[in-house]
Write a protein that holds these residues in place. Structure first.
Motif, PDB file in Angstrom:
ATOM      1  N   ALA A 568      14.782 -62.015  14.037  1.00 25.02           N
ATOM      2  CA  ALA A 568      15.891 -61.975  13.079  1.00 25.02           C
ATOM      3  C   ALA A 568      15.390 -61.463  11.732  1.00 25.02           C
ATOM      4  O   ALA A 568      14.363 -61.922  11.227  1.00 25.02           O
ATOM      5  CB  ALA A 568      16.505 -63.356  12.915  1.00 25.02           C
ATOM      6  N   LEU A 569      16.113 -60.501  11.165  1.00 24.36           N
ATOM      7  CA  LEU A 569      15.842 -60.013   9.820  1.00 24.36           C
ATOM      8  C   LEU A 569      16.767 -60.738   8.851  1.00 24.36           C
ATOM      9  O   LEU A 569      17.977 -60.866   9.098  1.00 24.36           O
ATOM     10  CB  LEU A 569      16.080 -58.510   9.741  1.00 24.36           C
ATOM     11  CG  LEU A 569      15.123 -57.645  10.564  1.00 24.36           C
ATOM     12  CD1 LEU A 569      15.578 -56.191  10.567  1.00 24.36           C
ATOM     13  CD2 LEU A 569      13.697 -57.758  10.037  1.00 24.36           C
ATOM     14  N   GLN A 570      16.209 -61.190   7.743  1.00 27.33           N
ATOM     15  CA  GLN A 570      16.970 -61.939   6.743  1.00 27.33           C
ATOM     16  C   GLN A 570      16.892 -61.242   5.386  1.00 27.33           C
ATOM     17  O   GLN A 570      15.853 -60.693   5.022  1.00 27.33           O
ATOM     18  CB  GLN A 570      16.401 -63.360   6.582  1.00 27.33           C
ATOM     19  CG  GLN A 570      16.410 -64.195   7.848  1.00 27.33           C
ATOM     20  CD  GLN A 570      15.656 -65.502   7.654  1.00 27.33           C
ATOM     21  OE1 GLN A 570      14.585 -65.537   7.069  1.00 27.33           O
ATOM     22  NE2 GLN A 570      16.220 -66.596   8.157  1.00 27.33           N
ATOM     23  N   GLY A 571      17.989 -61.268   4.659  1.00 27.98           N
ATOM     24  CA  GLY A 571      17.972 -60.797   3.275  1.00 27.98           C
ATOM     25  C   GLY A 571      18.222 -59.321   3.072  1.00 27.98           C
ATOM     26  O   GLY A 571      18.196 -58.839   1.931  1.00 27.98           O
ATOM     27  N   LEU A 572      18.483 -58.558   4.148  1.00 27.11           N
ATOM     28  CA  LEU A 572      18.692 -57.121   4.010  1.00 27.11           C
ATOM     29  C   LEU A 572      20.147 -56.752   3.723  1.00 27.11           C
ATOM     30  O   LEU A 572      20.435 -55.629   3.308  1.00 27.11           O
ATOM     31  CB  LEU A 572      18.227 -56.402   5.280  1.00 27.11           C
ATOM     32  CG  LEU A 572      16.714 -56.204   5.385  1.00 27.11           C
ATOM     33  CD1 LEU A 572      16.312 -55.884   6.807  1.00 27.11           C
ATOM     34  CD2 LEU A 572      16.249 -55.097   4.463  1.00 27.11           C
ATOM     35  N   TRP A 573      21.075 -57.666   3.983  1.00 30.07           N
ATOM     36  CA  TRP A 573      22.483 -57.379   3.714  1.00 30.07           C
ATOM     37  C   TRP A 573      22.691 -57.270   2.207  1.00 30.07           C
ATOM     38  O   TRP A 573      22.339 -58.158   1.440  1.00 30.07           O
ATOM     39  CB  TRP A 573      23.362 -58.472   4.302  1.00 30.07           C
ATOM     40  CG  TRP A 573      24.833 -58.269   4.067  1.00 30.07           C
ATOM     41  CD1 TRP A 573      25.668 -59.076   3.353  1.00 30.07           C
ATOM     42  CD2 TRP A 573      25.638 -57.189   4.535  1.00 30.07           C
ATOM     43  NE1 TRP A 573      26.941 -58.573   3.360  1.00 30.07           N
ATOM     44  CE2 TRP A 573      26.959 -57.397   4.081  1.00 30.07           C
ATOM     45  CE3 TRP A 573      25.375 -56.046   5.303  1.00 30.07           C
ATOM     46  CZ2 TRP A 573      28.001 -56.533   4.356  1.00 30.07           C
ATOM     47  CZ3 TRP A 573      26.418 -55.181   5.585  1.00 30.07           C
ATOM     48  CH2 TRP A 573      27.714 -55.426   5.121  1.00 30.07           C
ATOM     49  N   GLY A 574      23.247 -56.132   1.791  1.00 26.17           N
ATOM     50  CA  GLY A 574      23.414 -55.874   0.365  1.00 26.17           C
ATOM     51  C   GLY A 574      22.353 -54.948  -0.191  1.00 26.17           C
ATOM     52  O   GLY A 574      22.433 -54.521  -1.349  1.00 26.17           O
ATOM     53  N   MET A 599      11.707 -63.233  11.030  1.00 26.98           N
ATOM     54  CA  MET A 599      11.556 -64.445  11.824  1.00 26.98           C
ATOM     55  C   MET A 599      11.435 -64.085  13.305  1.00 26.98           C
ATOM     56  O   MET A 599      12.293 -63.384  13.856  1.00 26.98           O
ATOM     57  CB  MET A 599      12.755 -65.374  11.622  1.00 26.98           C
ATOM     58  CG  MET A 599      13.206 -65.504  10.169  1.00 26.98           C
ATOM     59  SD  MET A 599      11.910 -66.175   9.097  1.00 26.98           S
ATOM     60  CE  MET A 599      11.926 -67.882   9.636  1.00 26.98           C
ATOM     61  N   VAL A 600      10.375 -64.582  13.954  1.00 30.73           N
ATOM     62  CA  VAL A 600      10.121 -64.270  15.362  1.00 30.73           C
ATOM     63  C   VAL A 600      10.192 -65.560  16.179  1.00 30.73           C
ATOM     64  O   VAL A 600       9.507 -66.542  15.867  1.00 30.73           O
ATOM     65  CB  VAL A 600       8.734 -63.609  15.551  1.00 30.73           C
ATOM     66  CG1 VAL A 600       8.537 -63.214  17.012  1.00 30.73           C
ATOM     67  CG2 VAL A 600       8.598 -62.398  14.639  1.00 30.73           C
ATOM     68  N   GLY A 601      11.035 -65.548  17.212  1.00 39.03           N
ATOM     69  CA  GLY A 601      11.157 -66.711  18.076  1.00 39.03           C
ATOM     70  C   GLY A 601      10.180 -66.672  19.242  1.00 39.03           C
ATOM     71  O   GLY A 601       9.437 -65.706  19.416  1.00 39.03           O
ATOM     72  N   GLU A 602      10.186 -67.722  20.041  1.00 37.76           N
ATOM     73  CA  GLU A 602       9.301 -67.789  21.202  1.00 37.76           C
ATOM     74  C   GLU A 602       9.801 -66.853  22.303  1.00 37.76           C
ATOM     75  O   GLU A 602      11.015 -66.641  22.456  1.00 37.76           O
ATOM     76  CB  GLU A 602       9.223 -69.222  21.725  1.00 37.76           C
ATOM     77  CG  GLU A 602       8.561 -70.180  20.756  1.00 37.76           C
ATOM     78  CD  GLU A 602       8.395 -71.577  21.353  1.00 37.76           C
ATOM     79  OE1 GLU A 602       8.778 -71.754  22.526  1.00 37.76           O
ATOM     80  OE2 GLU A 602       7.902 -72.459  20.633  1.00 37.76           O
ATOM     81  N   THR A 620      20.350 -68.169  15.587  1.00 38.12           N
ATOM     82  CA  THR A 620      19.655 -69.380  15.119  1.00 38.12           C
ATOM     83  C   THR A 620      18.504 -69.019  14.200  1.00 38.12           C
ATOM     84  O   THR A 620      18.283 -69.671  13.164  1.00 38.12           O
ATOM     85  CB  THR A 620      19.139 -70.183  16.326  1.00 38.12           C
ATOM     86  OG1 THR A 620      20.245 -70.531  17.171  1.00 38.12           O
ATOM     87  CG2 THR A 620      18.430 -71.453  15.869  1.00 38.12           C
ATOM     88  N   LEU A 621      17.746 -67.987  14.556  1.00 37.93           N
ATOM     89  CA  LEU A 621      16.614 -67.562  13.729  1.00 37.93           C
ATOM     90  C   LEU A 621      17.070 -67.041  12.366  1.00 37.93           C
ATOM     91  O   LEU A 621      16.443 -67.309  11.348  1.00 37.93           O
ATOM     92  CB  LEU A 621      15.812 -66.470  14.456  1.00 37.93           C
ATOM     93  CG  LEU A 621      14.957 -66.903  15.646  1.00 37.93           C
ATOM     94  CD1 LEU A 621      14.463 -65.691  16.414  1.00 37.93           C
ATOM     95  CD2 LEU A 621      13.761 -67.745  15.183  1.00 37.93           C
ATOM     96  N   ARG A 622      18.168 -66.289  12.365  1.00 39.91           N
ATOM     97  CA  ARG A 622      18.640 -65.737  11.096  1.00 39.91           C
ATOM     98  C   ARG A 622      19.208 -66.808  10.180  1.00 39.91           C
ATOM     99  O   ARG A 622      19.087 -66.739   8.950  1.00 39.91           O
ATOM    100  CB  ARG A 622      19.698 -64.663  11.344  1.00 39.91           C
ATOM    101  CG  ARG A 622      19.926 -63.777  10.122  1.00 39.91           C
ATOM    102  CD  ARG A 622      21.318 -63.186  10.083  1.00 39.91           C
ATOM    103  NE  ARG A 622      22.349 -64.208   9.893  1.00 39.91           N
ATOM    104  CZ  ARG A 622      23.625 -63.940   9.643  1.00 39.91           C
ATOM    105  NH1 ARG A 622      24.027 -62.685   9.589  1.00 39.91           N
ATOM    106  NH2 ARG A 622      24.503 -64.917   9.486  1.00 39.91           N
TER     107      ARG A 622
END
Length: 626
Positions: A568-574, A599-602, A620-622
């Protein structure tokens, strides 16, 4: 909680004894060699009626010659026998050489000392292949870059200290010769003691039959390495750095005295700045690359070498008519730029060569690593000899020292372009590194969930046109992306995507042939043990929310059942590259060096990897950070 870093290796028995052994060996080489050169230059030591200048040049050739003659043998030795045991044998040889050198110093016998100089060249040629090829046996893959950086730092600092100590000890009259005997012998004994603490490093090829024909074996080793273009061109890159460094370091005495008007202490300062710079650049590699082998640092390093080499030309100016002591030289602000240029050339040199050494270790067959390093030593020596020849030729044509240094800095640009044309992966990684490190501060979590080896599929939410760049910049292994053909065609990014082996794909209604070819290519990559990354939403989000995953991921896993890793990539929106508030890349950038999450899950086993389950994992990761 303590964050693991490369300096933790200095607390480990699997690295510290090697580091000490290598550093003491480099120190002793230069301790002995500089003491000998001072005796020739300032104390009248001579042989065969040769002048001091001729004998000094002969000494340089005598020390390099063993690298041509014995590197191929050394590579075989390190493959056939336990490398730690070979290190102990080499250190015992060093003790014997220093005992003989003691007789030479005591009797002031140039013939004995020149013979010992040749044998110290043999000692270094024998130790060279094992010191780099042993690292992959001692260290984990993620520690290789940091380990190489520490080895380079220790080597250059030891060279510098050895040069200073050799000069100071032999000048301590009337007891200089006695002191240097005990110093050289004492360092050799300490090196042997430290080598005995090196852990076992079992022979990769115990049944290797040693080829005693060094010329035939040298040709075979270089021929074998040449078949692997990435490794061979990496060796050429390392050798080019030694060419570059040899020209600059050889000219520093004349530059210091005749152009800058400095005394011997000024020369020592400039050598120290370059050596410390290389050491600093070497240890910075891990910090700048996040503990992975980042090929993007190689073009970055070469750009720095040329930029500060060219700037040095303009900083030097015309020859000084004033003579300066060290304190006088340093006190003048006009000299600070010169000192900064030389130090920064060293820093960027470290950034240039350390990833190349690590790449050679990673991309060479385990049973051939020592011989590949032997090939590197042969090429290094050849390039240094050529550097001396070119320098002599240009200077004899009335090219000034200042002009010679400028020519080499400009040559570096041409050589770099040539290498990066042959291996576009270097430039691709450089563009990725620059884009991701100037635009974003990436907080990683769970990177260890991505397998070090073997096939897997990465699935990730699709927020912006930079998503693939961020993923490629964060993951140690090459990633093959499945990407919408329209994004694939974007200028500049297209070069990166093509070089990275990206697979363009189109919807079934638009181009069914392209879609089928894409699925076939994905299966081929996975069967070859590669990593595939797919954005299962099929498009970049218009709302910031994760769109429903399309059936493509189910088809991939059905054809080639492999583990799937959710990301999941976070914070790129905007961001400038997202579609918030209008079309992407058509609005003012929100900020630079923005903080984002990765964020990398199992890993999810193939039998559980349905698109619905994977979508839930990514959501869930995001969490709530878009």
């Amino acid at each position: 909680m303590h964050q693991t870093n490369q300096f933790d290796l200095l607390k480990s028995r699997r690295f510290l004894p090697l580091f000490i052994t290598q550093s003491l060996g480099a120190f002793n080489d230069n301790l002995f060699k500089n003491a000998l050169l001072v005796m020739i230059t300032f104390h009248g030591l001579s042989a065969a009626g040769l002048s001091a200048n001729a004998l000094v040049n002969a000494a340089a050739g005598i020390f390099i010659l063993p690298f041509f003659l014995f590197s191929s043998f050394a590579g075989q030795l390190a493959e056939k026998y336990d490398k730690a045991r070979v290190a102990q044998w080499v250190k015992l040889l060093e003790i014997a050489i220093m005992l003989a050198a003691g007789i030479g110093f005591w009797q002031k016998d140039a013939a004995i000392l020149m013979g010992c100089l040749f044998m110290m060249g043999v000692h270094s040629a024998l130790f060279g292949p094992l010191k780099y090829s042993i690292l992959p046996q001692y260290l984990k893959d993620q520690e290789l870059l940091g380990g190489n950086g520490l080895i380079e730092m220790g080597t250059f600092v030891a060279i510098l200290l050895g040069q200073i100590a050799g000069t100071m000890i032999i000048q301590h009259q009337p007891h200089g010769e006695s002191l240097i005997i005990w110093a050289c012998l004492g360092v050799a004994i300490l090196g042997w003691i430290s080598s005995r603490s090196m852990p076992a490093a079992p022979a990769p090829v115990k049944d290797l039959k040693i080829n005693w024909n060094v010329f035939a074996e040298t040709w075979q080793i270089i021929k074998h390495v040449k078949a692997n273009k990435t490794v061979f061109n990496s060796l050429l890159g390392i050798s080019w750095f030694w060419f570059f460094g040899a020209v600059y370091l050889t000219q520093l005495p004349s530059l210091s005295k005749n152009i800058l008007g400095g005394d011997a202490a000024v020369y020592t300062l400039l050598v120290a700045l370059f050596s410390i710079g290389v050491g600093l650049g070497s240890v910075l590699c891990e910090q700048l690359s996040g503990r992975k082998i980042e090929l993007g640092l190689v073009p970055f390093g070469s750009l720095g070498l040329s930029f500060f080499g060219i700037d040095l030309f303009f900083a030097i100016g015309q020859p000084s008519t004033t003579h300066y002591s060290l304190s006088e030289f340093v006190s003048l602000a006009s000299h600070w730029r010169i000192m900064a240029d030389i130090a920064l050339m060293g820093v960027f040199g470290g950034l240039f060569i350390v990833p190349l050494y690590a790449l050679v270790q990673m991309r060479t067959e385990k049973e051939f690593t020592s011989r590949a390093i032997a090939a590197n030593n042969i090429l290094n020596s050849l390039f240094m000899v050529v550097a001396a020849g070119i320098s002599i030729a240009l200077l004899s044509c009335n090219v000034s020292i200042r002009g010679l240094l400028l020519i080499v800095a400009l040559m570096n640009i041409g050589v770099s372009i040539y290498i990066y044309t042959l291996i576009p992966e270097f430039m691709m990684r450089f563009l990725v590194w620059v884009m991701t490190h100037t635009l974003y501060r990436v907080r990683h979590q769970g990177l260890d969930n991505i397998p070090e080896k073997g096939p897997c599929v990465l699935v990730c939410n699709h927020v912006s046109f930079m998503d693939a760049m961020i993923i490629a910049g964060a993951i140690r292994r090459p990633v093959r992306f499945v990407m919408d053909h329209r994004i694939f065609k974007i200028p500049v990014l297209n070069f990166i995507f093509r070089t990275a082996g990206t697979i363009p794909i189109a919807p079934m209604r638009e181009d069914p042939n392209m879609k089928e070819q894409a699925f076939n290519k994905v299966a081929e990559y996975l069967n070859d043990g590669e990593i595939i990354c797919i954005f299962p939403e099929g498009k970049i989000t218009h709302t910031g929310e994760i769109n429903t995953f399309k059936p493509g991921i189910d088809e991939i896993i059905k054809r080639t059942p492999v583990p799937v890793v959710p990301i999941a990539l976070q914070g790129l929106w905007g961001s400038f590259f997202s579609r918030k508030d209008g079309a992407a890349m058509m609005k003012m950038p929100r900020s630079i060096w923005a903080k984002i999450g990765f964020m990398v899950g199992e890993p999810v086993p193939a039998e559980l990897a349905s698109r619905q389950y994977l979508e839930q994992q990514v959501r869930t990761l995001r969490a709530d950070w878009k």
